[in-house]
Design a protein around this motif. Structure first.
Motif, PDB file in Angstrom:
ATOM      1  N   ARG A 208      -5.526  -7.209  -2.948  1.00 50.98           N
ATOM      2  CA  ARG A 208      -6.756  -6.820  -2.248  1.00 50.98           C
ATOM      3  C   ARG A 208      -7.742  -7.980  -2.163  1.00 50.98           C
TER       4      ARG A 208
ATOM      5  N   GLU B 279      -2.310  -5.270  -7.719  1.00 51.55           N
ATOM      6  CA  GLU B 279      -3.039  -4.622  -6.621  1.00 51.55           C
ATOM      7  C   GLU B 279      -4.383  -5.316  -6.406  1.00 51.55           C
TER       8      GLU B 279
ATOM      9  N   ASP C  74       0.824  -1.200   0.000  1.00 49.09           N
ATOM     10  CA  ASP C  74       0.000   0.000   0.000  1.00 49.09           C
ATOM     11  C   ASP C  74       0.862   1.255   0.000  1.00 49.09           C
TER      12      ASP C  74
END
Length: 152
Positions: free
Chosen positions: A54, A50, A20
């Motif tokens: 996630r 990403e 992040d």
């Protein structure tokens, strides 16, 4: 299949680029664009590191919480009340979100469950069986054969 694809994708970029804390500037347009792509297909989600991060983290965090940490968990673990997590933590999962609980559970196992296991009938019987097998004439014959085969 998902795990292989996800691990393959996560290996393409160093962890520092997947965190992040990326130094790249991000705008809400870029984020929306990425999530819009993720929503169109699983393949698009898996092509974006990403998205993979996630998706996997959110899924795993929910699974851990509902199975072990929720007040309604089917296999609720024994953790101190102050260590209990609120369900709101699942909104922003991160790799170390369960670290404090993991350390606490490990110590409980190390200083309580492990010592009781070493004294349990199941462990003592298994240990006795192994010792008998090691001392049996058949085990010695197998060991001698193996040493001849491998010239040890």
């Amino acid at each position: 299949m998902f795990t292989r694809a996800a691990s393959r994708l996560s290996r393409k970029r160093p962890p520092s680029e997947i965190n992040d804390n990326d130094s790249k500037p991000s705008s809400s347009h870029q984020s929306l664009n990425g999530t819009t792509r993720w929503a169109t297909s699983l393949e698009n989600l898996l092509e974006d590191p990403e998205g993979v991060k996630r998706f996997r983290m959110q899924t795993k965090a929910n699974e851990i919480y509902t199975t072990f940490l929720s007040s309604k968990a089917s296999f609720q673990v024994n953790v101190e009340g102050q260590s209990r997590l609120d369900e709101s933590i699942l909104e922003e999962p991160h790799p170390l979100m369960f670290q404090k609980l993991q350390n606490q559970i490990f110590n409980l196992m190390k200083y309580d469950s492990y010592s009781r296991f070493l004294k349990s009938d199941a462990f003592l019987k298994l240990k006795q069986t192994e010792e008998q097998e090691e001392n049996s004439p058949d085990a010695q014959t197998v060991a001698k054969r193996a040493s001849r085969i491998y010239n040890t």
